[in-house]
Design a protein around this motif. Structure first.
Motif, short mmCIF file in Angstrom:
data_model
loop_
_atom_site.label_atom_id
_atom_site.label_comp_id
_atom_site.label_asym_id
_atom_site.label_seq_id
_atom_site.Cartn_x
_atom_site.Cartn_y
_atom_site.Cartn_z
N ARG A 1 28.18 -14.10 3.79
CA ARG A 1 26.83 -13.99 3.22
C ARG A 1 26.82 -13.68 1.73
N ARG B 1 33.85 -18.05 -10.06
CA ARG B 1 33.90 -16.83 -10.87
C ARG B 1 35.25 -16.13 -10.78
N PHE B 2 35.45 -15.24 -11.73
CA PHE B 2 36.63 -14.37 -11.68
C PHE B 2 36.22 -13.04 -11.07
N HIS C 1 36.30 -9.95 -11.87
CA HIS C 1 35.56 -8.93 -12.63
C HIS C 1 34.11 -9.33 -12.86
N GLU C 2 33.77 -10.60 -12.58
CA GLU C 2 32.39 -11.03 -12.78
C GLU C 2 31.52 -10.78 -11.56
N SER D 1 30.15 -8.10 -8.37
CA SER D 1 29.94 -6.68 -8.09
C SER D 1 30.94 -6.23 -7.04
N GLY E 1 30.56 -4.95 -4.11
CA GLY E 1 30.25 -5.43 -2.77
C GLY E 1 30.65 -6.88 -2.60
N MET E 2 30.36 -7.68 -3.63
CA MET E 2 30.71 -9.11 -3.58
C MET E 2 32.22 -9.29 -3.47
N ARG F 1 33.43 -8.67 -0.11
CA ARG F 1 33.09 -9.82 0.74
C ARG F 1 34.10 -10.94 0.54
N MET G 1 37.17 -10.55 -0.39
CA MET G 1 38.39 -10.11 0.29
C MET G 1 38.30 -10.40 1.79
N ILE H 1 25.96 -0.49 0.28
CA ILE H 1 26.90 -1.61 0.34
C ILE H 1 27.90 -1.37 1.48
N GLN H 2 28.30 -0.11 1.62
CA GLN H 2 29.22 0.25 2.70
C GLN H 2 28.64 -0.15 4.05
N GLN I 1 26.47 -2.46 4.58
CA GLN I 1 26.48 -3.93 4.68
C GLN I 1 27.86 -4.44 5.09
N GLU J 1 23.00 5.65 -6.17
CA GLU J 1 24.23 4.89 -6.11
C GLU J 1 24.81 4.67 -7.51
N MET K 1 20.93 -5.90 9.13
CA MET K 1 21.61 -6.23 7.87
C MET K 1 20.61 -6.31 6.74
N ILE K 2 20.72 -5.36 5.84
CA ILE K 2 19.90 -5.44 4.63
C ILE K 2 20.81 -6.01 3.55
N GLU K 3 20.45 -7.15 3.05
CA GLU K 3 21.29 -7.73 1.99
C GLU K 3 20.75 -7.32 0.64
N GLY K 4 21.48 -7.70 -0.37
CA GLY K 4 21.02 -7.44 -1.73
C GLY K 4 21.68 -6.22 -2.32
N GLU K 5 21.71 -6.20 -3.63
CA GLU K 5 22.34 -5.11 -4.33
C GLU K 5 21.38 -4.55 -5.36
N PRO L 1 41.06 -13.73 -18.18
CA PRO L 1 39.62 -14.04 -18.16
C PRO L 1 38.74 -12.82 -18.41
N ARG L 2 39.31 -11.62 -18.22
CA ARG L 2 38.50 -10.43 -18.45
C ARG L 2 38.13 -10.31 -19.92
#
Lengths: 287, 302, 578, 337
Positions: free
Chosen positions: A147, A157-158, A160-161, A163, A165-166, A169, A171, A196-197, A199, B45, B267-271, D331-332
């Motif tokens: 998701r 993306r790399f 570091h670009e 977040s 949580g992303m 995901r 990983m 995020i945890q 999620q 957070e 599931m709540i998505e979004g940041e 890239p960083r």
């Protein structure tokens, strides 16, 4: 041809040493197909070393060595094998394919100089003889499964670009890309914010239900254990002090350490009827 | 003791410059009061601005706008010489005690350092004063000669607390001070802090992301979101009767250490959106309403 | 087999060199004059013959005829590589002295005369020459078959033109200064009219000093006063020479000058097809290149490098081929300094310096003693003059007498500075450092002052902002060229190679003037001996030694150039053994 | 998507800004170099005219005055400096006193050999150093790794000219495999391949000599970073993915370990250029270093100044290239200014 009654993974009397220091001392436990096993313990208890030993990464990355014990893997429709005794080239095929792993800090666990796509495609193509295009297709599919919004863009993306949580995901997408039998999650949410945890934990649970993978959750957070685990292994000072079903561990801990540990855990809602702050009712334990 | 709050923030702002004229609006229009002997927890957070708020209050950062009153005195733009006298009253403890201690320095020296700098204790009585501080944080005074690496994480945090207490402050800011500790050690340190509060009449500004811990220690709670406080009230008000949707989300996400209270995850998505605003733009200010006495909530347009 | 051959050749060559040296440095030079045929050119030709005999005696089976035959008879072909340390900027020796332009210039341009290893003139463009009885006219009879590289015959007018250019442009004004006019009655006759007798003019007609250049190429630029900027000085497409080699390429980036054999050369084509002059700075590199056969001939001064060269197989080392330039290392006194204006002090300093130590220990026996500004290889050198052999007692007495008694700590209250030419430590800085300690022993405090570059050193020397300085002076074969200039009052100028000591002695100037015009060789020698005696007594300089310059060559080089001008003589007769 | 192309546009704009800023700084640096060097040379006793007469074997005072007139050496210092700066910014560095040729021609002639030597040496140093570093980091306890550490220490502490002479003696003098000096043999033909091969043979020893010194340094750096990188989480991840150890080391670990090497190499360009002078002297390599050395001894101010300015430009350009390379590898950094 494995007997379905056999556990998926059986660890017997595993001992791991770093020089003279015994990091894992005579540890035994089992993991059944589809279940979630939590290994809990405080820092230095040996839980991460145990996890790394299961993939024999402890030798490569940390210069530890397995001095005794066996790690029996019984994959369905395959011949059982002892991972503790397997040569490196065979192990390599198991890593990422039958057992995969996600780590605590997704920023450092992804290589900063390669794009997400490159790292995902590499994981897939190192085990599957498919074209780059189909690997990208698979990677995209996994990105959707975990998701990640706008996956086509995020793929380029790399790390570091993205977040935190992303990244985690990504990983997970990488770890689950090849439908492993076992996912080892080493403190997968410790570095993440609480929303995020939630999620990520939910995501792992969902995917586990879809694929039937077994999960070994390494954590120090009793809250996480209570929420996700079927069975719990409690470690302290390199040894297993107690193991059992999650309800039993929480409701009727046997070992003094487990009792002390649980007493120190703050439980949300436990103060609902109190006006003033209150100290923890710490349990004295024998050292 | 007067009725003046120990700390009072009035419309406090802190911004940082980012690339291309953009700015990080870390603290936005924050009004807060902290009474003597009280523990006020600021939760939220990462990136919500709670650490910046702490640093701005203690003047590690100069506020971009607004005021910080310590005992009714505006310290927000005070010069460093003048500030020094006031700063004695405020101390801060950080998350990583190892990084806060000089590895080549005996811990006894580290604890006595603020005493020397401010010249409050004569050299003759120094050792006894430091020993007393060690006893206060439940460490045997004979470890004064040791170096930081000889201690566990919990012990190191006790040393940091001892150092913070040396100048007999009125306010201690604990910025994620127990987050890195193992749960049993965390509980011990928290208990210690509560003991000290009772004993010395300390006020705590307790910055944390861990709501379960906050529930245990706080008298009052402020919930921060994108630099602004969106809910403020007593611990009971906020935890038992969360009004703001973000507070509810936060509480909902906390895993409860009880397998019987297993949550069915929706599931709540979004940041959390970024606190960086392009040049010329700034966040919209929230308006607070009081839902019950002392319980304020930001008005949301749902 | 071949190694042994080369080794024997080297040994023989060395013994011959030793004999030749002994002969030339002894005062008996008449013998050398009588036997001009004893040029070094012949020596190597004899060596292979002797070697063959030795070889066949010792090794009966492996000797094959072919290599020896190759050594016996000159063979044509190949590339001869000569390395130098200083990069040439042009190849016109009519407008500058120095080895850098001199080496290529002597290959590109012929001159009226050449010289053998004993200062004897040899026919070149001039097949014969004659002074008038009063010494005021010199007539050259040119060969009639010499042509320039563009095919135009070399005429008397070209020689006259070259003398004119040289007189106007060359820093050594004494070379052709006395030339009043040059007549060219026909194409092969050059009549040089002199204002005074000038025996030194013969040596000034050496290839390195008077290249004969075609007037039809260089005349216009010279007439316009633009000869220094003229492309014919270095550009292969413009330069037209008269010598045994033509200019193929000048590559200053790589420090390479590439010359081709000129097939129509009047003495017959050179043996080698190609001659390359390559600039290499580092002597170690030169030695390795010599050993590998990447370089064939070079000149070297460094003591350690020469020591190493002496240990290498197939490399010959000889002091011959360096006499013409005649470099002498000396210490100059600034006579305007109050302390040094006292002749006793100058002598005391001279006595305090151990020349044997310098020659044997500092120079490893590679340099020769020099007691005057005249190079010991020159027929005019007088070895009988006072050389101030090491005598610290005498030095102390002289200083006491001069009013500088030693104090309790041995110090005499004299404090001087010593400069030296930077960049050549073996025979400058090391000597300066040694002299500092030697003078310390007699109670004179000497501070050695280092200059970062030559410009700085000249900056001290020229305005006489110095007390003592080490120096190197070049004689350029005839005393009128390189010796007189240091002692003429009129030449007290703020430039290097002038009279930098500010030495004034009208009597000496008169003696030198007479020596310069003396047409009788013995009379010339006597006058120069008198001048040397005066200089030794007055001591404006303290002369110490020759520069330890040696010719170094790979023994594949046959008939190496060991005349007084060494590699600055035409290399057309050099050949490379197969 | 448009987001991506605007992102790329931003990156290009940022790189452009980096270049523009650097060029702006460069002008000031070069101006400072000119003023400082010009003044220092002017302060030293003696002048170029005297050195020129020295190398010509003497001259009369009139000739000396003529030369001074020709080179404007008698003008007031400030006017000399001012004229020089104006000309220099028009890329006119004047004529060499000694060679009587435009400095720009002389220096540019020697630029290519120097760039060839220095870049080959740097390439060898980076590639060799990183390979050595990686190898010894992988098995730090092995004997071969210790041997390499000693070798690196040796390369680092041995003087450049000494290494050069030893290599010369071994490969040129004793084994006779490689030529001893210059950039081309004097007998080489004009064919492109023949000449290139000849140049390569000439290049090996000097480039190795210069490269060896830095190789030692880079192997130490890459060993240290490699040890760190091998303990990193992403290497553990790569292994957990089941990648071959070869891929883990030479792709995942190396790319990160190379970053500090590139950074340091960038900082060292100036030092390598000056190290080149020694090597060029030992091997008679026809580069800028040798020209500089000769010009210094001859007080050939126009060449010295020209060389300094051109060297400054090289260093600035090289630093810029390193910076861009750094951005490419990491890239960083790429997305920061």
């Amino acid at each position: 041809m494995s007997d379905s009654a056999l556990p998926l993974l059986e660890v017997n009397n595993l001992t791991v040493k770093f020089g003279d220091f015994t990091a894992v001392d005579d540890v035994s436990f089992q993991l059944n197909a589809g279940e979630t096993l939590a290994i809990v313990g405080e820092s230095g208890s040996g839980k991460t070393v145990t996890a790394l030993s299961l993939m024999r990464l402890v030798e490569l990355s940390s210069r530890g060595r397995i001095t005794s014990g066996e790690i029996l893997l019984n994959p369905p429709n395959e011949i059982p094998m002892d991972l503790a005794d397997l040569p490196e080239d065979k192990l390599r095929k198991i890593r990422g394919e039958l057992i995969s792993m996600i780590f605590q800090e997704p920023l450092t666990a992804l290589n900063p100089v390669f794009s997400v796509q490159s790292q995902l495609v590499e994981a897939i193509r190192s085990h599957r003889d498919i074209s780059k295009a189909s690997a990208i297709e698979m990677a995209l599919d996994m990105m959707r499964k975990v998701r990640i919004p706008d996956p086509e863009q995020r793929l380029k993306r790399f790390p570091h670009e993205l977040s935190g949580g992303m990244r985690q995901r990504v990983m997970i997408a990488q770890a689950l890309a090849l439908n492993p039998q076992i996912l080892i999650a080493d403190e997968p949410t410790t570095a993440l914010d609480v929303t995020i945890q939630a999620q990520i934990l939910g995501l792992i649970k969902d995917l586990q239900e879809q694929t039937g993978s077994a999960v070994i959750m390494i954590t120090h957070d009793m809250g996480v254990v209570a929420q996700v685990a079927d069975r719990v292994v409690v470690m302290r000072q390199s040894k297993v002090v107690e193991q059992g079903p999650v309800e039993q561990i929480f409701d009727d801990p046997q070992h003094p350490y487990t009792k002390a540990l649980l007493a120190a855990v703050p439980r949300l809602g436990s103060m609902a009827d109190k006006d003033a702050p209150e100290k923890f009712p710490l349990v004295e334990q024998d050292a | 003791m007067s009725n003046t709050p120990l700390i009072e923030c009035k419309a406090l702002y802190k911004q940082f410059q980012a690339a291309e004229g953009a700015a990080v609006h870390a603290v936005v229009n924050v009004d807060l009061e902290l009474a003597r002997g009280e523990t006020l927890a600021v939760v939220g957070e990462s990136g919500c601005g709670k650490s910046t708020l702490a640093n701005t209050i203690i003047r590690l950062e100069e506020p971009s706008a607004g005021q910080v009153l310590l005992d009714g005195v505006d310290i927000s733009h005070m010069g460093s010489r003048e500030l020094r006298q006031h700063r004695q009253k405020m101390q801060i403890i950080f998350q990583d005690p190892f990084a806060s201690l000089d590895p080549r320095r005996q811990v006894g020296k580290a604890v006595s350092e603020p005493l020397r700098i401010h010249g409050v204790t004569p050299e003759a009585g120094m050792e006894e004063t430091v020993a007393e501080l060690f006893r206060k944080v439940s460490l045997p005074p004979d470890v004064m000669q040791n170096y930081p690496h000889q201690f566990s994480g919990g012990q190191r945090q006790r040393i940091c607390i001892a150092r913070a207490l040396a100048l007999q402050p009125e306010l201690v800011i604990a910025d994620e001070a127990v987050s890195a500790l193992d749960v049993s050690v965390q509980a011990q340190v928290i208990n210690l802090m509560m003991d000290l509060q009772e004993e010395m009449g300390l006020s705590y500004l307790f910055i944390s992301h861990d709501l379960a811990v906050v529930e245990r220690v706080a008298h009052r709670v402020a919930v921060m979101y994108l630099g602004q406080i969106v809910e403020l009230g007593t611990r009971k008000q906020v935890f038992n009767n969360p009004q703001h949707s973000y507070t509810q989300k936060l509480l909902d996400a906390v895993p409860i250490a009880d397998p019987k209270a297993r949550k069915k995850h929706v599931m709540i998505e979004g940041e959390i959106p970024s606190p960086i605003w392009p040049k010329g733009q700034s966040p919209e200010l929230v308006t607070m309403r009081e839902v019950e006495p002392g319980h304020q909530v930001a008005i949301e347009d749902l | 087999m071949k190694r042994l051959h080369l080794l024997l050749a080297t040994l023989l060559a060395f013994s011959m060199v030793a004999v030749a040296c002994g002969g030339s440095s002894s005062s008996d030079t008449a013998e050398g004059d009588d036997s001009p045929a004893t040029t070094q050119a012949e020596a190597p030709e004899e060596i292979p013959a002797a070697t063959v005999a030795e070889d066949t005696a010792e090794e009966t089976t492996t000797t094959t005829a072919a290599p020896e035959e190759a050594s016996d008879e000159p063979v044509s072909g190949g590339t001869l590589v000569v390395s130098t340390q200083t990069q040439a900027q042009h190849f016109n020796s009519n407008m500058a002295s120095g080895t850098a332009p001199g080496l290529p210039s002597a290959q590109l341009f012929a001159s009226p005369l050449k010289f053998d290893g004993d200062y004897n003139p040899q026919p070149y463009l001039a097949e014969s020459w004659e002074f008038s009885n009063n010494g005021l006219t010199l007539t050259l009879n040119l060969v009639d078959d010499a042509v320039f590289h563009d095919g135009v015959p070399v005429k008397a007018s070209d020689v006259a033109f070259s003398i004119e250019m040289n007189k106007a442009s060359h820093p050594f004004s004494t070379m052709f200064g006395p030339v009043e006019s040059v007549d060219t009655p026909d194409d092969t006759t050059v009549v040089i009219n002199l204002s005074q007798a000038h025996p030194g003019i013969l040596i000034a007609m050496s290839p390195v000093l008077l290249p004969v250049m075609p007037e039809h190429v260089y005349g216009e630029a010279f007439a316009a006063g633009e000869i220094r900027e003229f492309a014919g000085n270095s550009d292969p497409s413009v330069l037209v020479g008269s010598g045994p080699f033509t200019l193929n390429e000048f590559d200053p980036t790589n420090g390479i000058i590439r010359l081709d054999r000129f097939d129509d050369f009047f003495e017959g084509p050179a043996y080698v097809d190609e001659l390359v002059i390559q600039t290499i700075q580092d002597p170690n590199t030169v030695l390795i290149a010599l050993e590998n056969g990447e370089v064939h001939i070079t000149n070297m001064q460094g003591v350690a490098d020469l020591d190493r060269a002496n240990t290498l197989d197939g490399i010959a080392v000889t002091p011959e081929g360096t006499e013409g330039i005649g470099a002498v290392v000396s210490m100059e006194y600034n006579l305007e300094d109050e302390v040094l204006s006292n002749n006793d002090v100058r002598k005391a300093i001279a006595y305090a310096i151990d020349k044997d130590f310098i020659l044997n220990d500092l120079q490893g026996g590679l340099a020769f003693r020099a007691k005057s500004p005249i190079h010991p290889g020159s027929p005019f050198y007088d070895d009988s003059i006072e050389g101030y052999e090491f005598d610290p007692v005498k030095a102390a007495e002289l200083l006491d007498a001069a009013g500088y008694p030693a104090g309790d700590d041995g110090s005499r209250g004299i404090s001087l500075t010593m400069d030296f030419i930077p960049g050549v430590p073996d025979y400058q800085q090391n000597l300066a450092e040694y002299i500092r300690s030697a003078l310390d022993d007699v109670g004179i405090e000497l501070e050695v002052r280092s200059s970062p570059d030559i410009g700085t050193w000249i900056g001290y020397l020229a305005p006489r902002d110095y007390d003592l300085t080490m120096n190197i002076l070049f004689m350029w074969a005839d005393p009128t060229i390189g010796v007189h200039r240091s002692f003429l009052e009129a030449n007290i100028q703020p430039i290097p190679f002038a009279n930098n000591s500010a030495y004034i002695n009208p009597d000496l100037e008169a003696t030198l003037a007479k020596a310069g015009v003396a047409t009788d060789l013995d009379e010339r020698k006597a006058l120069y001996a008198e001048a040397q005696a005066t200089l030794a007594d007055e001591l404006p300089f303290h002369w110490i030694e020759t520069l330890p310059t040696h010719s170094v060559y790979n023994e594949v080089v046959q008939n190496p150039p060991l005349t007084i001008w060494g590699t600055m003589s035409p290399l057309n007769e050099v050949w490379i053994a197969g | 998507m448009s987001a991506s192309s605007s992102e790329r546009g931003k990156v290009i704009a940022r790189v452009g800004r980096v270049i523009a800023t650097r060029l702006g700084h460069a002008i000031f640096i070069i101006l400072a170099v000119i003023i400082l060097t010009f003044s220092l040379i002017h302060l030293a006793p003696g002048d170029a005219a005297e050195v020129l007469t020295f190398s010509q074997g003497g001259a009369s005072e009139e000739q000396l005055a003529e030369i001074r007139e020709e080179f404007n050496l008698d003008d007031p210092f400030l006017s000399q400096l001012g004229n020089y700066i104006i000309d220099a910014f028009r890329f006119d560095f004047g004529n060499s006193f000694f060679f009587q040729q435009p400095v720009s021609d002389l220096v540019l002639d020697r630029l290519w050999p120097t760039i060839l030597l220095v870049s080959t040496a740097l390439g060898m140093a980076i590639v060799g150093g990183v390979i050595l570093g990686v190898y010894s980091a992988r098995r730090p306890e092995k004997t071969s790794s210790h041997v390499m550490t000693v070798l690196a220490l040796f390369g680092f502490s041995a003087p450049i000219f000494w290494t050069g002479i030893m290599l010369l003696l071994l490969f040129s003098s004793w084994l006779g495999w490689l030529p001893s000096n210059g950039m081309n043999s004097v007998t080489v033909g004009d064919g492109f391949f023949e000449k290139s091969w000849d140049t390569i043979k000439h290049l090996i020893l000097p480039a190795t000599t210069l490269g060896f010194f830095y190789m030692a340094q880079y192997s130490r750096i890459s060993r240290a970073t490699m040890l760190e990188v091998l303990g990193s989480d992403y290497v553990r991840t790569a292994r957990a993915k089941g990648l071959k150890e070869r891929v883990v080391i030479w792709k995942h670990a190396l790319r990160n370990a190379v970053i500090p090497v590139v950074t340091i190499a960038g900082f060292q360009i100036a030092a390598i250029l000056s190290g080149g002078i020694l090597v060029e002297t030992v091997f008679n390599w026809p580069g800028m270093g040798r020209l500089a050395f000769e010009a210094l001894l001859r007080r050939d101010t126009p060449i010295l100044m020209g060389m300094l300015i051109i060297s400054a430009i090289i260093v600035i350009v090289a630093n810029l290239l390193t910076d861009l390379a750094y951005r490419l590898i990491d890239p960083r950094i790429r997305y920061k200014t």
